[in-house]
Structure formats: structure tokens, C-alpha cells
Design an enzyme around this catalytic site. Structure first.
Site, PDB file in Angstrom:
ATOM      1  N   SER A 121     -68.105  -9.233  42.209  1.00  0.00           N
ATOM      2  CA  SER A 121     -69.129 -10.252  42.714  1.00  0.00           C
ATOM      3  C   SER A 121     -68.814 -11.331  42.540  1.00  0.00           C
ATOM      4  O   SER A 121     -69.154 -12.385  42.253  1.00  0.00           O
ATOM      5  CB  SER A 121     -71.030  -9.385  41.652  1.00  0.00           C
ATOM      6  OG  SER A 121     -71.347  -8.294  42.255  1.00  0.00           O
ATOM      7  N   ALA A 133     -68.389 -13.902  44.975  1.00  0.00           N
ATOM      8  CA  ALA A 133     -69.033 -14.744  45.266  1.00  0.00           C
ATOM      9  C   ALA A 133     -70.162 -15.798  44.239  1.00  0.00           C
ATOM     10  O   ALA A 133     -71.010 -16.862  43.713  1.00  0.00           O
ATOM     11  CB  ALA A 133     -69.401 -14.923  46.298  1.00  0.00           C
ATOM     12  N   ASP A 134     -70.804 -14.321  43.478  1.00  0.00           N
ATOM     13  CA  ASP A 134     -72.536 -15.061  42.772  1.00  0.00           C
ATOM     14  C   ASP A 134     -71.616 -15.382  41.347  1.00  0.00           C
ATOM     15  O   ASP A 134     -71.866 -16.412  41.054  1.00  0.00           O
ATOM     16  CB  ASP A 134     -72.839 -13.358  41.887  1.00  0.00           C
ATOM     17  CG  ASP A 134     -73.574 -13.084  43.372  1.00  0.00           C
ATOM     18  OD1 ASP A 134     -74.116 -13.980  43.698  1.00  0.00           O
ATOM     19  OD2 ASP A 134     -73.467 -11.758  42.980  1.00  0.00           O
ATOM     20  N   TYR A 135     -70.010 -14.955  40.721  1.00  0.00           N
ATOM     21  CA  TYR A 135     -68.832 -15.791  39.853  1.00  0.00           C
ATOM     22  C   TYR A 135     -69.372 -16.694  40.278  1.00  0.00           C
ATOM     23  O   TYR A 135     -68.980 -18.270  39.247  1.00  0.00           O
ATOM     24  CB  TYR A 135     -68.110 -14.912  39.389  1.00  0.00           C
ATOM     25  CG  TYR A 135     -69.136 -14.217  38.778  1.00  0.00           C
ATOM     26  CD1 TYR A 135     -69.938 -13.961  37.037  1.00  0.00           C
ATOM     27  CD2 TYR A 135     -69.079 -12.520  39.211  1.00  0.00           C
ATOM     28  CE1 TYR A 135     -70.396 -13.265  36.251  1.00  0.00           C
ATOM     29  CE2 TYR A 135     -69.957 -10.873  38.068  1.00  0.00           C
ATOM     30  CZ  TYR A 135     -70.582 -11.777  37.301  1.00  0.00           C
ATOM     31  OH  TYR A 135     -70.552 -10.472  36.949  1.00  0.00           O
ATOM     32  N   GLY A 149     -72.468 -19.820  40.487  1.00  0.00           N
ATOM     33  CA  GLY A 149     -72.666 -19.263  39.406  1.00  0.00           C
ATOM     34  C   GLY A 149     -71.510 -20.868  38.540  1.00  0.00           C
ATOM     35  O   GLY A 149     -72.206 -21.478  37.884  1.00  0.00           O
TER      36      GLY A 149
END
Length: 392
Positions: A167, A169-171, A174
């Protein structure tokens, strides 16, 4: 002492991007209060590999460390009032609901800023707070595709793949979110005014595509999937070894290639024949084939040793099992083991980045649902008492 001691963060988010931003802040001293629905908590408690205990995923334990949990139903007017009071006494609020959701609940940024002008609000969504796609749902896999990364991943001529099956893009989002909070906090310190940070998953993906956008605008080149090599440098890619392992070799300059050809391959003739990147790119098959003939003649560890001795950038393509056996990871403390009262020892990635004087740290794993409800009640009662005295 940690850099963010005294900062209070409200984490209303779920899954990865928003909670990860809050986790970064918590690791460096912020008090992070995770606000969850009373019925089962946030969905991240059930994300990833399950354990034998319901609502206790290993993912949640790692990615929600250093937090406490309170339960609120933000559709309920009483809980909306409680959240407003908590926002009045906090520095940062993080949410990743679809655009308009906070507004629908009477918790719009202008409402919260009227209560606390210095409040920093981080909003993480798939597509941002405006634009024609703003109401579409978005997750990391979608962001990789829309943001241009997936089109670059895979073998040339083959189907696009999810980069790393992670994932990312999530990291990315964030981290950008945490950076935005720190920048806004600096402004709030000077002016007393908070602001809204708008982070979109697809935009954080688009931002890390090297020169892809600039080159396309310059001459119309559409960069595509390049598999295990690249068209930007040569030799530069992944090469199989005699024992079935793989290494990454990156000759991003002519000097690195010269060292590889002369010191490692013992091919001074190739160094003299193809001194420039353009020369080697024109004969990629010959150059890459020569390098792979070398790697296929030795086991992976020997390839790494020989390249390192020749001052050529080279590293093993590690699996997670390899990482757990790697002495460098161990020497730098890249992983920590923490005891969970129900699950026992749990290994998680260590805090990063490293600060020499005020490092972060992991004090606890993911919190039990509602484990801070009593403290929240006390905090809100104290706040009500203080305001009552102020009105007298």
C-alpha cells in the site's frame, strides 16, 4: 524528551494513510487519541492477517502504536459535542472520511476553528477535497493506477502490476500528511492560526514519478513498463545468480560502469568501447547479457562481495526472511519486539527517521478499543469545570 511532547493529536482516520501520519507524530512524543466507533472500532482492527483474537490484527498492532483509544459515534449529537470539546483542547485532528462527511456531522473545519483557531486539520482522501473526482472512493491500489505508478510497473509488453504488492500510496500520503502537520504547526506557533492540509492519495503517488511528467511535457515521451531493467541507465537492474538468488546492480554514472567493467568483470575492452551511458543504452542487450553471464557464474553472496570490493553499487534482492537474517538490519535496530498482553511478543519496524538527540520510540502497540474512555471523561469534566469558572 521527544520533539512533539505536549502536542495532542486526534486520530479519526482508518486503515493506513491517516493513522500512519498520526503514528509518526506519536512516535515522536505527541499524545495520539484514536477516536473509534463503539461497535468494533475502526476497520484497521480487522485488516491484514487475522489472529486468533477477534478485532486484533497484527497490522493494527504495528500501525497504531503509541495511541490510546476512545469510542464515539460521530453521527450522534452528544458525541459530536464531546468531539468538539476534545478538539478545543487539541492541536491536530486527522480524518479520512469522504469529502463533506465532517460537514454533514456539524464538524466542518470552520466550526472546529471557531472553537480552536490554532487547530491543524489533516484531511486524507483518494482524490482531495475538490475536483471532479472528489466523491469517488479511493484506496492505495487505485491511487497507484490513477497517479501513474502502476503503468510503470511490470515487464515490458506485459500487464501492469501493483508495485511491490504494498500500500505504497497510503504510506507516501501518511508521510506527506505528517510533514504538512509539522509545517502547519510552525505557522501556528508564530501566528496562533491553524489550517487545513489536503492530502490526496493519487497526488502523493504522482509526486514520486522521477522526471516522467517533465519529459512528457518536454518531448511527448510516454515512459512505460521496463521490467527488471531501465532505459535511463545501463547496466541498471536485477540480475539472477548461480544459486537462484537475485541482485540489484545500479551503474547510474559512467564512473560506476568503468569500475564494474574493469574491476569486477575484468572487461577493460567494454569499458573502453562503451564509456558513455548513451553508448551502453544503444547496446543494452550486450551490456546486460555480459553482466548477467557474470552473476550467473557466482552465488548471490559472492556477487555482492565482488561488486562491493570493486566499489560498485550492488545489493541482494531480499525477501522478508532474508531481512530477518541480515546483520545490517540487526546492527541498526530496524525491528523491535514488544509484548502484547494477549498475543505475546510482536515484532514491528522500529521508529524512523533517526534523530541523534531527541529520538522517537515505541511505548505501546495498538490500543485496546476504548482503553482511554475513563481518562476522556475526566478530561472533558475538567474542561467543563474550567469554562464554568471562567463564566463566573
Amino acid at each position: 524528551m521527544r520533539p512533539l511532547d505536549g502536542i495532542r493529536v486526534l486520530d479519526l482516520a482508518s486503515f493506513i494513510a491517516g493513522p500512519y501520519a498520526a503514528t509518526i507524530l506519536g512516535e515522536f512524543g505527541a499524545q495520539v487519541i484514536k477516536v473509534e466507533h463503539p461497535d468494533g472500532g475502526e476497520a484497521g482492527r480487522r485488516f491484514g492477517m487475522a489472529t486468533e483474537i477477534e478485532n486484533l490484527s497484527l497490522f493494527f498492532q504495528s500501525e497504531n502504536r503509541n495511541k490510546v483509544s476512545v469510542t464515539m459515534d460521530l453521527k450522534d449529537p452528544d458525541d459530536q459535542a464531546r468531539l468538539k470539546e476534545l478538539a478545543r483542547r487539541s492541536d491536530v485532528l486527522i480524518e479520512n472520511f469522504r469529502p463533506g462527511t465532517l460537514e454533514k456531522w456539524g464538524l466542518a473545519p470552520e466550526v472546529l476553528h471557531a472553537l480552536n483557531p490554532a487547530l491543524i486539520i489533516l484531511r486524507v482522501t483518494g482524490y482531495g477535497q475538490d475536483g471532479p473526482y472528489k466523491d469517488r472512493p479511493g484506496f492505495a491500489r487505485i491511487a497507484h493506477a490513477v497517479g501513474g505508478l502502476t503503468a510503470l510497473a511490470g515487464m515490458a509488453g506485459g500487464p501492469p502490476v501493483t508495485p511491490g504488492s504494498s500500500s505504497l500510496a497510503d504510506y507516501f500520503s501518511g508521510m506527506y500528511g505528517a510533514l504538512g502537520v509539522l509545517l502547519a504547526a510552525r505557522v501556528a506557533e508564530r501566528t496562533g492560526k491553524g489550517q487545513v492540509i489536503d492530502v490526496a492519495l493519487y497526488e502523493s503517488t504522482f509526486r514520486i514519478l522521477d522526471e516522467t511528467a517533465t519529459v512528457y511535457a518536454w518531448n511527448g515521451t510516454v515512459r512505460g513498463r521496463e521490467g527488471r531493467m531501465t532505459r535511463q541507465a545501463c547496466p541498471h537492474g536485477h540480475f539472477q545468480c548461480a544459486d537462484g538468488g537475485w541482485v540489484a546492480i545500479a551503474c547510474t554514472s559512467d564512473r560506476m560502469w568503468d569500475r564494474l567493467a574493469r574491476n569486477v568483470l575484468d572487461r577493460a575492452d567494454l569499458a573502453d568501447r562503451f564509456p558513455k551511458t548513451a553508448d551502453r543504452l544503444a547496446e543494452r542487450d550486450l551490456i546486460d547479457g555480459t553482466v548477467e553471464a557474470f552473476t550467473m557464474a557466482h552465488p548471490m553472496a559472492e556477487v555482492v562481495r565482488l561488486c562491493t570490493a570493486g566499489d560498485v553499487p550492488c545489493g541482494p534482492v531480499n525477501t522478508i526472511a532474508d531481512i530477518f537474517q541480515d546483520p545490517h538490519f540487526a546492527a541498526r535496530g530496524a525491528m523491535e519486539v514488544h509484548d502484547h498482553p494477549d498475543l505475546g511478543p510482536i515484532t514491528v519496524p522500529a521508529t524512523f527517521p533517526r534523530l541523534s538527540d531527541t529520538p522517537g520510540g515505541i511505548d505501546s502497540l495498538g490500543p485496546e478499543l476504548g482503553n482511554w474512555n475513563k481518562e476522556l471523561a475526566d478530561l472533558l469534566a475538567d474542561a467543563a469545570e474550567i469554562r464554568a469558572k471562567d463564566r463566573e
